[in-house]
Design a protein around this motif. Structure first.
Motif, short mmCIF file in Angstrom:
data_model
loop_
_atom_site.label_atom_id
_atom_site.label_comp_id
_atom_site.label_asym_id
_atom_site.label_seq_id
_atom_site.Cartn_x
_atom_site.Cartn_y
_atom_site.Cartn_z
N UNK A 1 27.85 45.20 56.19
CA UNK A 1 27.10 44.30 57.06
C UNK A 1 27.52 42.85 56.87
N UNK A 2 28.88 42.66 56.79
CA UNK A 2 29.45 41.34 56.71
C UNK A 2 29.56 40.75 55.32
N UNK A 3 29.05 41.44 54.30
CA UNK A 3 29.06 40.92 52.93
C UNK A 3 30.05 41.73 52.09
N UNK A 4 31.01 41.05 51.46
CA UNK A 4 31.98 41.70 50.58
C UNK A 4 31.30 41.98 49.24
N UNK A 5 31.10 43.25 48.92
CA UNK A 5 30.39 43.60 47.68
C UNK A 5 31.34 44.03 46.57
N UNK A 6 32.65 43.96 46.81
CA UNK A 6 33.62 44.41 45.82
C UNK A 6 33.78 43.37 44.71
N UNK A 7 33.88 43.86 43.48
CA UNK A 7 34.06 43.00 42.30
C UNK A 7 35.27 43.50 41.52
N UNK A 8 36.17 42.57 41.19
CA UNK A 8 37.35 42.94 40.40
C UNK A 8 37.05 42.76 38.92
N UNK A 9 37.19 43.86 38.15
CA UNK A 9 36.99 43.80 36.70
C UNK A 9 38.35 43.69 36.03
N UNK A 10 38.64 42.50 35.49
CA UNK A 10 39.95 42.29 34.89
C UNK A 10 40.14 43.15 33.65
N UNK B 1 38.95 46.26 32.98
CA UNK B 1 39.32 47.63 33.35
C UNK B 1 40.38 47.68 34.43
N UNK B 2 40.77 46.49 34.95
CA UNK B 2 41.79 46.40 35.99
C UNK B 2 41.44 47.30 37.17
N UNK B 3 40.20 47.25 37.62
CA UNK B 3 39.81 48.03 38.77
C UNK B 3 38.73 47.31 39.57
N UNK B 4 38.57 47.75 40.80
CA UNK B 4 37.58 47.18 41.69
C UNK B 4 36.39 48.13 41.80
N UNK B 5 35.19 47.58 41.75
CA UNK B 5 33.98 48.37 41.97
C UNK B 5 33.26 47.82 43.21
N UNK B 6 32.72 48.65 44.08
CA UNK B 6 32.86 50.11 44.09
C UNK B 6 34.30 50.52 44.37
N UNK B 7 34.72 51.65 43.79
CA UNK B 7 36.08 52.14 43.98
C UNK B 7 36.18 52.86 45.32
N UNK B 8 37.23 52.59 46.05
CA UNK B 8 37.51 53.29 47.30
C UNK B 8 38.64 54.28 47.04
N UNK B 9 38.33 55.56 47.15
CA UNK B 9 39.31 56.61 46.86
C UNK B 9 39.61 57.34 48.16
N UNK B 10 40.82 57.19 48.66
CA UNK B 10 41.21 57.83 49.91
C UNK B 10 41.83 59.20 49.64
N UNK B 11 41.65 60.12 50.59
CA UNK B 11 42.23 61.46 50.45
C UNK B 11 43.76 61.41 50.55
N UNK B 12 44.23 60.66 51.52
CA UNK B 12 45.68 60.46 51.73
C UNK B 12 45.91 58.98 52.00
N UNK B 13 47.15 58.56 51.88
CA UNK B 13 47.47 57.14 52.04
C UNK B 13 47.12 56.66 53.46
N UNK B 14 46.53 55.48 53.53
CA UNK B 14 46.12 54.89 54.81
C UNK B 14 46.65 53.46 54.88
N UNK B 15 47.37 53.12 55.96
CA UNK B 15 47.89 51.76 56.10
C UNK B 15 46.77 50.78 56.41
N UNK B 16 45.90 51.14 57.32
CA UNK B 16 44.78 50.27 57.66
C UNK B 16 43.74 51.09 58.42
N UNK B 17 42.62 50.43 58.73
CA UNK B 17 41.55 51.06 59.50
C UNK B 17 41.31 50.21 60.75
N UNK B 18 41.56 50.78 61.88
CA UNK B 18 41.41 50.04 63.14
C UNK B 18 39.93 49.78 63.43
#
Length: 568
Positions: A540-549, A551-568
């Protein structure tokens, strides 16, 4: 034998073990390629094992031995952080264990005698490995008596033949070789019988082993299932019985390293390069000949290298066969190995593989102890529901099966249907295209280990919400302690056959949960090596992702089934 360079490296490690200043320092080991090649030419067991690993460093285990008692229970750690360094071979840690004389051929009488010993011990003492009496596959091969002018095998139909006794099974790779198969046209000839001499080498070897074990019937897929491509009815019926075929067999013979039926299951070998190597060292900081001790050096990843990563055991159908069969004789390139529900063993460890050669006992491929698997899984996956060990049995199966290879990708569900039937009897739950109904909310959270390495087949195989819809390494969904954010209200599947653990032709889910507008935006500046796989989650317009240096990961984690270039 052990080459002089390895011997010197081990001695240096043993001398340095008590010195804190050098304990964690790497020790130069075969720094030049010439000394490495010379060691291989000399037959150095350490370097042969390292070369056999290809992708990983070789890890070894030390065992203390005395002139009067070769295999001592006491162990000496020769440096918990000891490493050998080589620019092309990475690193190898040192640990320890003992040797046994071997024959130069894996098909020798002594090796077959050991196989008989393993089978006899298992039949007499292992309750977990007992099979049902009286169940037989639709067809079997009956082996004629030895000593006749022309020994033969003939196909028998078990519903019209009076049978007693056991039958064996075979796990093998078909490869690309032309081979005799059961077809509608060859059926009459197979019923009459064909000379064993006309069978390919692998089948002849298997018949020899079967008779040596006192068994007169064997099931071989290519000769007991009709292979006509235009008549799939017999294949589908027999495929649905595959678990019963292997789980009721007396013993399964696995052609672990044979590429196809034109190769033998027996191999010529150099015993000196296989048995744990014996090495003489002086632990501590010197002290003279009185402190000289003898140790045996064992390759710690031998089971992974020779069994788990063996060519046949990376095949999808073979995975189910290996798990289902109560007993397996693995005829490898280096040695004969044994698996049953209660013991793993090898020629160099005839009385059982030591626990020190695996991380935990539940790591055994055929382990079905839910409590042990649950305890081990909590270390790997974190907080799990208490008492969910039965579901973790399936998670472990999925994790290992997902990377197995199939000649026909459409067989993904069919090739594991036998295991699904077995686990269903444990869980008392409904099977849903590779997952289970009561745990479906959690299992829907499966994820590709690396979306860049997974793909979906062009031919429909399963709904996209099932892990069976993709090819590649996946992390299965687990019964988490935290409550899921969704609820599965209903699910429906349509099937290829009446077998609800087999192939599917379609399916849908009805979920209940909170719905909010979300957008995924590709990360453009992160510390990740592959930042194209990293996504910001905008709700809803708010970026909720946080980078944890850390653990070198972003939360919440986005795990795709297959590689995706972008989302139209």
């Amino acid at each position: 034998m052990i080459c002089s360079v390895c011997q010197a490296s081990i001695q240096q490690a043993a001398s340095n073990v008590h010195s804190e200043s050098v304990q964690r320092q790497p020790i130069e080991h075969h720094y030049t390629l010439n000394t490495f090649k010379r060691s291989l030419d000399e037959g150095c067991g350490v370097m042969s094992a390292k070369l056999g690993r290809r992708e990983e460093a070789a890890t070894f285990l030390f065992s203390f031995s005395t002139p009067h008692k070769h295999q001592s229970r006491s162990q000496l750690t020769v440096g918990p952080n000891l490493f050998w360094k080589h620019p092309q071979l990475a690193e190898s840690r040192i640990y320890f264990h003992p040797p046994r004389e071997l024959d130069p051929c894996t098909g020798s009488l002594a090796t077959i005698a050991l196989a008989k010993r393993w089978v006899t011990d298992c039949v007499a003492n292992h309750d977990s490995c007992k099979t049902k009496d009286g169940w037989y596959p639709t067809r079997l091969l009956e082996i004629g008596q030895r000593g006749s002018s022309e020994q033969s095998v003939r196909l028998i139909e078990t519903n019209v033949t009076s049978l007693t006794g056991n039958y064996m099974t075979l796990t093998h790779r078909w490869g690309s070789a032309d081979q005799l198969t059961l077809t509608v046209s060859s059926y009459p000839r197979m019923l009459e019988g064909i000379p064993v001499a006309l069978l390919p080498p692998l089948f002849r070897d298997v018949i020899f082993v079967t008779q040596e074990l006192g068994v007169h019937h064997i099931w071989i897929d290519s000769l007991c299932i009709i292979q006509d491509q235009h008549d799939a009815e017999d294949w589908h019926r027999e495929a649905s019985l595959m678990h019963n075929v292997y789980s009721n067999s007396f013993c399964n013979i696995s052609a672990t390293d044979a590429g196809d039926c034109t190769e033998s299951i027996f191999h010529i070998r150099d015993p000196s390069a296989i048995v744990p190597q014996r090495v003489k060292i002086m632990p501590g900081n010197g002290g003279g000949e009185s402190e000289t001790k003898f140790f045996s050096l064992h390759y710690k990843e031998s089971w992974v290298s020779e069994v788990s990563s063996a060519p046949v055991n990376k095949r999808g159908w073979a995975f189910q066969e290996r798990f289902s069969a109560p007993r397996i004789l693995q005829f490898g390139r280096r040695q004969l190995l044994w698996e049953c529900f209660e013991k793993d063993a090898a020629e160099v460890y005839p009385d059982g593989l030591p626990l020190s050669l695996r991380k935990v006992n539940s790591d055994r491929f055929k382990c079905l102890d839910p409590e042990a698997i649950w305890a081990d899984s909590t270390l790997q996956y974190g907080r799990l529901k208490p008492g969910s060990g039965e579901y973790m049995i399936w998670s472990r199966i999925v994790n290992r099966y997902a990377t197995c290879q199939l000649t026909f990708p459409r067989d993904k569900l069919i090739a594991i249907s036998g295991l699904a039937k077995r686990v269903a009897s444990i869980l008392q739950d409904n099977y849903v295209a590779g997952m289970w109904r009561r745990n479906l909310e959690n299992e829907l959270l499966w994820a590709a280990a690396d979306a860049r390495q997974t793909s979906r087949p062009t031919e429909y195989r399963a709904p996209t919400w099932s892990w069976t819809s993709v090819d590649g390494d996946i992390h299965p969904g687990t019964p988490r302690l935290e409550p899921p954010l969704i609820q599965v209200e209903d699910c429906q599947l349509t099937y290829e056959t009446p077998d609800t653990t087999g192939g599917v032709t379609g399916g849908w889910l009805r979920l209940k949960g909170a719905v909010r507008g979300m957008k995924l935006v590709r990360q453009t500046a992160t510390a990740f090596e592959h930042k194209e796989d990293c996504w910001d989650m905008v709700i809803e317009g708010v970026n909720i992702s946080i980078f944890h240096s850390f653990g070198r990961q972003i939360e919440p984690r986005v795990m795709l089934d297959v590689f995706q270039h972008d989302f139209a």
